[in-house]
Design an enzyme around this catalytic site. Structure first.
Site, mmCIF file in Angstrom:
data_model
loop_
_atom_site.group_PDB
_atom_site.id
_atom_site.type_symbol
_atom_site.label_atom_id
_atom_site.label_comp_id
_atom_site.label_asym_id
_atom_site.label_seq_id
_atom_site.Cartn_x
_atom_site.Cartn_y
_atom_site.Cartn_z
ATOM 1 C CB THR A 29 -0.890 0.207 1.301
ATOM 2 O OG1 THR A 29 -1.757 -1.025 1.038
ATOM 3 C CG2 THR A 29 -1.779 1.523 1.436
ATOM 4 C CB THR A 76 5.027 10.073 9.365
ATOM 5 O OG1 THR A 76 5.143 9.884 10.573
ATOM 6 C CG2 THR A 76 5.639 8.912 8.578
ATOM 7 C CG ASP A 77 7.090 12.760 13.315
ATOM 8 O OD1 ASP A 77 6.590 11.779 13.361
ATOM 9 O OD2 ASP A 77 6.985 13.543 14.798
ATOM 10 C CD GLU A 78 5.664 6.938 13.536
ATOM 11 O OE1 GLU A 78 6.332 5.787 13.425
ATOM 12 O OE2 GLU A 78 4.721 7.405 14.015
ATOM 13 C CE1 TYR A 111 2.871 4.501 8.734
ATOM 14 C CE2 TYR A 111 4.214 5.320 10.608
ATOM 15 C CZ TYR A 111 3.129 5.526 9.502
ATOM 16 O OH TYR A 111 2.489 7.063 9.273
ATOM 17 C CB SER A 112 9.118 4.780 10.244
ATOM 18 O OG SER A 112 9.771 3.905 10.559
ATOM 19 C CE LYS A 163 3.145 7.646 5.026
ATOM 20 N NZ LYS A 163 2.055 7.963 4.446
ATOM 21 C CG ASN A 193 -2.353 14.402 12.658
ATOM 22 O OD1 ASN A 193 -3.008 14.736 12.007
ATOM 23 N ND2 ASN A 193 -0.999 14.530 12.837
ATOM 24 C CG LEU A 208 -1.001 6.899 23.797
ATOM 25 C CD1 LEU A 208 -0.712 5.507 24.439
ATOM 26 C CD2 LEU A 208 -0.074 7.831 23.870
HETATM 27 P P1 NAD Z 1 -5.645 5.549 9.070
HETATM 28 O O1 NAD Z 1 -5.065 4.275 9.235
HETATM 29 O O2 NAD Z 1 -6.721 6.095 10.140
HETATM 30 O O3 NAD Z 1 -6.484 5.790 7.749
HETATM 31 C C1 NAD Z 1 -5.928 5.248 6.457
HETATM 32 C C2 NAD Z 1 -7.064 5.020 5.269
HETATM 33 O O4 NAD Z 1 -6.346 4.543 4.189
HETATM 34 C C3 NAD Z 1 -8.255 4.155 5.834
HETATM 35 O O5 NAD Z 1 -9.380 4.670 5.260
HETATM 36 C C4 NAD Z 1 -8.135 2.833 4.940
HETATM 37 O O6 NAD Z 1 -9.313 2.443 4.568
HETATM 38 C C5 NAD Z 1 -7.349 3.707 3.676
HETATM 39 N N1 NAD Z 1 -6.588 2.832 2.931
HETATM 40 C C6 NAD Z 1 -5.639 1.690 3.485
HETATM 41 N N2 NAD Z 1 -5.172 1.143 2.227
HETATM 42 C C7 NAD Z 1 -5.599 1.689 1.102
HETATM 43 C C8 NAD Z 1 -5.483 1.171 -0.042
HETATM 44 N N3 NAD Z 1 -4.744 0.352 -0.646
HETATM 45 N N4 NAD Z 1 -5.960 2.033 -1.069
HETATM 46 C C9 NAD Z 1 -6.982 3.103 -0.713
HETATM 47 N N5 NAD Z 1 -7.070 3.348 0.498
HETATM 48 C C10 NAD Z 1 -6.438 2.663 1.479
HETATM 49 O O7 NAD Z 1 -4.679 6.422 8.903
HETATM 50 P P2 NAD Z 1 -4.276 8.018 9.305
HETATM 51 O O8 NAD Z 1 -3.899 7.926 10.625
HETATM 52 O O9 NAD Z 1 -5.570 8.868 9.094
HETATM 53 O O10 NAD Z 1 -3.235 8.381 8.475
HETATM 54 C C11 NAD Z 1 -3.226 9.165 7.280
HETATM 55 C C12 NAD Z 1 -1.955 9.287 6.528
HETATM 56 O O11 NAD Z 1 -1.400 10.524 7.201
HETATM 57 C C13 NAD Z 1 -1.033 8.059 6.619
HETATM 58 O O12 NAD Z 1 -0.391 8.407 5.201
HETATM 59 C C14 NAD Z 1 -0.084 8.317 7.625
HETATM 60 O O13 NAD Z 1 1.148 7.695 7.279
HETATM 61 C C15 NAD Z 1 -0.129 9.970 7.709
HETATM 62 N N6 NAD Z 1 0.615 10.350 9.058
HETATM 63 C C16 NAD Z 1 -0.302 9.914 10.077
HETATM 64 C C17 NAD Z 1 -0.262 10.492 11.396
HETATM 65 C C18 NAD Z 1 -0.843 10.180 12.664
HETATM 66 O O14 NAD Z 1 -0.559 10.438 13.760
HETATM 67 N N7 NAD Z 1 -2.165 9.447 12.233
HETATM 68 C C19 NAD Z 1 0.576 11.274 11.469
HETATM 69 C C20 NAD Z 1 1.645 11.885 10.409
HETATM 70 C C21 NAD Z 1 1.467 11.278 9.112
HETATM 71 P P1 TYD Z 2 1.003 5.168 18.541
HETATM 72 O O1 TYD Z 2 -0.313 5.965 18.788
HETATM 73 O O2 TYD Z 2 1.016 3.648 17.960
HETATM 74 O O3 TYD Z 2 1.709 6.257 17.442
HETATM 75 P P2 TYD Z 2 3.232 6.005 16.950
HETATM 76 O O4 TYD Z 2 3.828 4.749 17.465
HETATM 77 O O5 TYD Z 2 3.237 6.080 15.467
HETATM 78 O O6 TYD Z 2 3.793 7.354 17.477
HETATM 79 O O7 TYD Z 2 1.805 5.258 19.847
HETATM 80 C C1 TYD Z 2 2.023 6.340 20.359
HETATM 81 C C2 TYD Z 2 2.867 6.077 21.637
HETATM 82 O O8 TYD Z 2 2.092 5.381 22.468
HETATM 83 C C3 TYD Z 2 4.067 5.093 21.081
HETATM 84 O O9 TYD Z 2 5.217 5.672 22.094
HETATM 85 C C4 TYD Z 2 4.033 3.915 21.736
HETATM 86 C C5 TYD Z 2 2.774 4.114 22.998
HETATM 87 N N1 TYD Z 2 1.524 3.015 23.225
HETATM 88 C C6 TYD Z 2 1.359 2.646 24.366
HETATM 89 O O10 TYD Z 2 2.130 2.822 25.184
HETATM 90 N N2 TYD Z 2 0.405 1.739 24.556
HETATM 91 C C7 TYD Z 2 -0.511 1.604 23.323
HETATM 92 O O11 TYD Z 2 -1.475 0.506 23.737
HETATM 93 C C8 TYD Z 2 -0.039 2.066 22.170
HETATM 94 C C9 TYD Z 2 -1.149 1.822 20.906
HETATM 95 C C10 TYD Z 2 0.783 3.119 21.986
#
Ligand code: NAD
Ligand code: TYD
Length: 343
Positions: free
Chosen positions: A100, A125-127, A153-154, A157, A183, A193
């Site tokens: 994906t 992402t910052d990751e 994951y990272s 990305k 976010n 989390l």
């Molecule tokens: P999420 O997991 O909540 O949503 C992902 C969405 O993508 C879902 O609706 C899923 O159905 C869809 N999807 C997955 N595979 C797909 C495919 N093959 N084709 C079409 N749609 C597909 O993710 P999120 O937290 O909303 O993150 C969105 C984007 O932002 C991602 O690219 C993530 O890397 C990036 N991002 C997230 C965060 C965060 O804190 N959540 C921070 C920085 C960047």
């Molecule tokens: P997460 O929301 O998975 O975001 P990311 O790993 O992409 O930053 O996790 C945020 C932080 O919280 C991370 O340091 C892992 C920690 N965490 C827990 O301690 N317990 C949990 O059940 C989850 C999902 C995350």
């Protein structure tokens, strides 16, 4: 203008769809989403009747579907949120993350070339920068920080980011990339989390904190992220990367305690469990480039954003209860039964 927003049934993409339809009422938004476990049509329920919105179920890694949608919609701009987004799932099974997040991005960019799209924006992402030490608060991620990933994951990305920059240089595809910190806010899937801790606390279930809870994330309210992406689409320079963050570094344990306080629940619910493999210690964004070039800065303070978020989960029990009763329950069992209780 017509925007294709991929992943719009997920957390940030869903918030972005709502934001764009409100902010730009004359523009069309077409959401392409595969509706994986993380995609949820209920997130889009109140825009489904909007004549400027269209939902298409399909995968960004399905070339035929993607080309057909581009041919049909003739979009001006593509914003790619679609991704597998959870680090723990990527540790459990990396394959789908590569398909994906990397191949899907490649197919979207090929379609952008074929149909002469004016802008392809990659939501990153910052990751991709790896992590920072806990004892060096002076160090922040800038756009020049080397890519140095920790999780599948990272890494996926980062691969997509590099590919996007290659498409800019080689094919002159008008690409922009944003790298945002963690976010939080409405419609956040409860595997992450903040929503996980809120819904567990509301059900008086243990709150599983990895390791000692000392890892630091730099939290940004999701609406601030949406506004930053919109600004990059309007004014950002192609070929550029923009970091997005609001200088809000917080330790996991402090977030968990704050959530318990907001909900009036006891700290005895906190349970320290086995740490995540390869767990990044600290993320912290330097947003000076987007502030200096585009005038963006975060508007929602964490103390307010967390209250809004907790209230949203209190007001929208149906949204998350349905998730908890589905596939999520076997995911939770698998992921958390494996983790030993430390204290
Ligand atoms: P999420 O997991 O909540 O949503 C992902 C969405 O993508 C879902 O609706 C899923 O159905 C869809 N999807 C997955 N595979 C797909 C495919 N093959 N084709 C079409 N749609 C597909 O993710 P999120 O937290 O909303 O993150 C969105 C984007 O932002 C991602 O690219 C993530 O890397 C990036 N991002 C997230 C965060 C965060 O804190 N959540 C921070 C920085 C960047
Ligand atoms: P997460 O929301 O998975 O975001 P990311 O790993 O992409 O930053 O996790 C945020 C932080 O919280 C991370 O340091 C892992 C920690 N965490 C827990 O301690 N317990 C949990 O059940 C989850 C999902 C995350």
């Amino acid at each position: 203008m017509t925007y294709i927003v991929t992943g719009g049934a997920g957390f940030i993409g869903g918030n972005f769809v709502h934001y764009m339809l409100k902010k730009h009422p004359d523009d069309r938004v077409v959401c392409l989403d595969a509706l994986t476990y993380a995609g949820n049509m209920e997130t889009l329920a109140d825009v489904m009747d909007n004549p400027n919105f269209r939902f298409v179920k399909g995968s960004i890694s399905d070339r035929e579907t993607v080309y057909a949608i581009f041919a049909n919609e003739q979009p001006d701009v593509v914003v790619n949120f679609a991704a597998e987004s959870h680090v723990d799932r990527s540790i459990d099974n990396a394959g789908i993350f590569l398909t994906t997040n990397i191949i899907g991005t490649q197919i979207l960019m090929d379609a952008c070339r074929k149909f002469n799209i004016k802008r392809f924006h990659q939501v990153s992402t910052d990751e991709v920068y790896g992590d920072l030490p806990l004892d060096r608060p002076d160090l922040l991620f800038t756009e020049k920080t080397p890519i140095h990933t920790s999780s599948p994951y990272s890494a996926s990305k980062a691969a997509a980011d590099l590919l996007a920059l290659a498409y800019f240089r080689t094919y002159k595809l008008p690409v922009t990339i944003s790298r945002c910190s963690n976010n939080y806010g409405p419609y956040h899937f409860p595997e992450k989390l903040i929503p996980l801790m809120i819904v567990n606390a509301l059900s008086d279930k243990p709150l599983p904190v990895y390791g000692k809870g000392e890892n630091v994330r730099d939290w940004l309210y999701v609406l601030d992220h949406c506004k930053a992406i919109d600004l990059i689409l309007q004014k950002g320079r192609v070929g550029e990367v923009y970091n997005i963050g609001g200088h809000n570094e917080t330790r996991n344990i402090d977030i968990v305690r704050l959530i318990l306080k907001e909900l009036g629940k006891p700290e005895s619910l906190i349970t320290y469990v086995t740490d995540r493999a390869g767990h990044d210690l600290r993320y912290a964004i330097d947003p000076s480039k987007i502030r200096g070039e585009l005038g963006w800065q975060s508007e929602i303070r964490f103390v307010d954003g967390i209250k809004l978020t907790v209230q949203w989960y209190l007001d929208n029990r149906d949204w998350w209860s349905r998730i908890l009763s589905g596939e999520y329950s076997s995911y939770y069992k698998k992921m958390y039964e494996e983790r030993t209780r430390l204290i």
